[in-house]
Design a protein around this motif. Structure first.
Motif, PDB file in Angstrom:
ATOM      1  N   PRO A  54      24.471  21.345  29.936  1.00 47.07           N
ATOM      2  CA  PRO A  54      24.040  22.031  28.711  1.00 47.07           C
ATOM      3  C   PRO A  54      25.042  23.107  28.285  1.00 47.07           C
ATOM      4  O   PRO A  54      25.606  23.815  29.115  1.00 47.07           O
ATOM      5  N   LEU A  55      25.265  23.199  26.973  1.00 48.01           N
ATOM      6  CA  LEU A  55      26.112  24.270  26.441  1.00 48.01           C
ATOM      7  C   LEU A  55      25.404  25.607  26.553  1.00 48.01           C
ATOM      8  O   LEU A  55      26.038  26.637  26.768  1.00 48.01           O
ATOM      9  N   LYS A  56      24.092  25.576  26.351  1.00 48.48           N
ATOM     10  CA  LYS A  56      23.312  26.799  26.528  1.00 48.48           C
ATOM     11  C   LYS A  56      21.859  26.431  26.801  1.00 48.48           C
ATOM     12  O   LYS A  56      21.405  25.330  26.470  1.00 48.48           O
ATOM     13  N   THR A  57      21.161  27.356  27.418  1.00 49.45           N
ATOM     14  CA  THR A  57      19.736  27.175  27.675  1.00 49.45           C
ATOM     15  C   THR A  57      19.006  28.465  27.322  1.00 49.45           C
ATOM     16  O   THR A  57      19.575  29.559  27.400  1.00 49.45           O
ATOM     17  N   GLU A  58      17.752  28.308  26.925  1.00 47.25           N
ATOM     18  CA  GLU A  58      16.909  29.468  26.634  1.00 47.25           C
ATOM     19  C   GLU A  58      15.519  29.211  27.224  1.00 47.25           C
ATOM     20  O   GLU A  58      15.034  28.078  27.206  1.00 47.25           O
ATOM     21  N   TYR A  59      14.918  30.268  27.706  1.00 48.15           N
ATOM     22  CA  TYR A  59      13.539  30.193  28.190  1.00 48.15           C
ATOM     23  C   TYR A  59      12.821  31.421  27.634  1.00 48.15           C
ATOM     24  O   TYR A  59      13.259  32.561  27.839  1.00 48.15           O
ATOM     25  N   ILE A  60      11.751  31.188  26.910  1.00 47.57           N
ATOM     26  CA  ILE A  60      10.987  32.272  26.288  1.00 47.57           C
ATOM     27  C   ILE A  60       9.541  32.151  26.718  1.00 47.57           C
ATOM     28  O   ILE A  60       8.958  31.060  26.686  1.00 47.57           O
ATOM     29  N   ARG A  61       8.975  33.256  27.136  1.00 45.12           N
ATOM     30  CA  ARG A  61       7.559  33.298  27.506  1.00 45.12           C
ATOM     31  C   ARG A  61       6.838  34.220  26.519  1.00 45.12           C
ATOM     32  O   ARG A  61       7.258  35.357  26.323  1.00 45.12           O
ATOM     33  N   MET A  62       5.791  33.692  25.910  1.00 46.79           N
ATOM     34  CA  MET A  62       5.087  34.453  24.878  1.00 46.79           C
ATOM     35  C   MET A  62       3.584  34.348  25.092  1.00 46.79           C
ATOM     36  O   MET A  62       3.075  33.283  25.472  1.00 46.79           O
ATOM     37  N   THR A  63       2.874  35.434  24.868  1.00 48.27           N
ATOM     38  CA  THR A  63       1.414  35.454  24.962  1.00 48.27           C
ATOM     39  C   THR A  63       0.838  35.561  23.554  1.00 48.27           C
ATOM     40  O   THR A  63       1.229  36.431  22.784  1.00 48.27           O
ATOM     41  N   MET A  64      -0.086  34.656  23.226  1.00 43.68           N
ATOM     42  CA  MET A  64      -0.728  34.639  21.913  1.00 43.68           C
ATOM     43  C   MET A  64      -2.218  34.884  22.079  1.00 43.68           C
ATOM     44  O   MET A  64      -2.803  34.518  23.089  1.00 43.68           O
ATOM     45  N   ARG A  65      -2.811  35.464  21.042  1.00 42.24           N
ATOM     46  CA  ARG A  65      -4.262  35.713  21.074  1.00 42.24           C
ATOM     47  C   ARG A  65      -4.825  35.528  19.673  1.00 42.24           C
ATOM     48  O   ARG A  65      -4.223  35.954  18.684  1.00 42.24           O
ATOM     49  N   VAL A  66      -5.995  34.863  19.591  1.00 39.13           N
ATOM     50  CA  VAL A  66      -6.681  34.739  18.303  1.00 39.13           C
ATOM     51  C   VAL A  66      -7.252  36.101  17.952  1.00 39.13           C
ATOM     52  O   VAL A  66      -8.174  36.596  18.595  1.00 39.13           O
ATOM     53  N   ASP A  67      -6.682  36.738  16.923  1.00 43.43           N
ATOM     54  CA  ASP A  67      -7.079  38.091  16.536  1.00 43.43           C
ATOM     55  C   ASP A  67      -8.206  38.098  15.510  1.00 43.43           C
ATOM     56  O   ASP A  67      -9.060  38.976  15.512  1.00 43.43           O
ATOM     57  N   ARG A  68      -8.196  37.108  14.625  1.00 45.57           N
ATOM     58  CA  ARG A  68      -9.239  37.014  13.598  1.00 45.57           C
ATOM     59  C   ARG A  68      -9.509  35.553  13.279  1.00 45.57           C
ATOM     60  O   ARG A  68      -8.602  34.731  13.330  1.00 45.57           O
ATOM     61  N   ILE A  69     -10.771  35.254  12.972  1.00 43.98           N
ATOM     62  CA  ILE A  69     -11.110  33.953  12.394  1.00 43.98           C
ATOM     63  C   ILE A  69     -11.417  34.224  10.933  1.00 43.98           C
ATOM     64  O   ILE A  69     -12.382  34.913  10.602  1.00 43.98           O
ATOM     65  N   MET A  70     -10.562  33.709  10.054  1.00 45.31           N
ATOM     66  CA  MET A  70     -10.616  34.041   8.641  1.00 45.31           C
ATOM     67  C   MET A  70     -11.801  33.342   7.970  1.00 45.31           C
ATOM     68  O   MET A  70     -12.360  32.371   8.492  1.00 45.31           O
ATOM     69  N   PRO A  71     -12.202  33.831   6.762  1.00 43.84           N
ATOM     70  CA  PRO A  71     -13.334  33.214   6.052  1.00 43.84           C
ATOM     71  C   PRO A  71     -13.159  31.721   5.796  1.00 43.84           C
ATOM     72  O   PRO A  71     -14.140  30.985   5.739  1.00 43.84           O
TER      73      PRO A  71
END
Length: 254
Positions: A54-71
């Motif tokens: 590989p020319l380059k590699t990336e690893y990203i760890r992200m935490t998501m949360r449902v903040d609102r349930i829209m109308p």
């Protein structure tokens, strides 16, 4: 026919029926308020003449949360990047950058990269996806401030599938087209249900990313959805461009 043999025939018929499209699913996101999703996002970029390195590699760890349930039953998410790891010999030589390294441990190139990525790691993001999987508000900084592409970190158009209007079964296809935010590109995708089994819906995808004045890229891969929530469990895509470069993207969410 003996009773035991009769049950065997019924079981076999039911199994074959379910594997050949007898089962149909209406693909809609079904998430609860404050539902948390831990996303692991990996990219590897290859060139044809690099013999598989590989020319380059990336690893990203992200935490998501449902903040609102829209109308309108759309889900607004808040997200925070927890960790980034990058190897890029062209930029960093033999150094591996990680966002948890002390700045004193970084080379000059590593410190420069750290300065660029600091806003991405320290910021809170928001975006909104409706129940049909359509991104109705693209990723931005929390509060709605627009975000430049280098700080977007993940491509939501890869993370999320646009679901069909009707229920679909094994072997059925649907297509859609979407603009990629902040770019001149459009993403055209064709999806196909490959299997519906136990708790998983397996979906293949192929398509193109192109623009009026840009070289096109082709992509193909598979998604695995949780059958109960229709949320992503994992996916793997391969993207090829006109220069025969190959980018592999793998995601896992739980």
């Amino acid at each position: 026919m003996k009773t035991s043999n009769l049950w065997l025939v019924i079981f076999a018929a039911t199994f074959i029926y379910s594997c050949n499209g007898g089962d149909k699913v209406l693909l809609r996101l079904k998430l609860n308020l404050n539902k948390k999703i831990d996303l692991k996002y990996r990219t590897l970029e290859f060139a044809e003449n690099e013999n598989g390195s590989p020319l380059k590699t990336e690893y990203i760890r992200m935490t998501m949360r449902v903040d609102r349930i829209m109308p309108d039953s759309a889900y607004q998410f808040l997200a925070k990047c927890d960790f980034i790891r990058i190897t890029n010999p062209g930029l960093l030589a033999d150094e591996e950058y990680t966002s948890d390294k002390d700045i004193s441990q970084l080379s000059e190139a590593g410190r420069h990269l750290d300065e660029q990525l600091a806003p991405a790691i320290d910021s809170l993001y928001q975006f909104t996806i409706n129940k049909q999987g359509k991104i109705v508000k693209p990723i931005s900084f929390a509060g709605g401030k627009a975000i430049s592409p280098e700080y977007a970190l993940i491509n939501l158009n890869i993370f999320q599938i646009n679901f069909p209007v009707n229920a679909v079964g094994v072997g059925e296809e649907w297509s859609n087209e979407s603009d990629l935010p902040g770019s001149i590109y459009k993403r055209k995708s064709t999806y196909k249900i490959e299997s519906i089994y136990d708790s998983t819906v397996q979906i293949s995808v192929d398509g193109k990313i192109d623009g009026a004045k840009a070289d096109s890229k082709s992509f193909a891969g598979r998604y695995y959805l949780n059958k109960e929530t229709n949320n992503l469990d994992s996916c793997k895509l391969e993207i090829k461009d006109a220069d025969k470069r190959l980018t592999v993207i793998a995601l896992a969410a739980k």
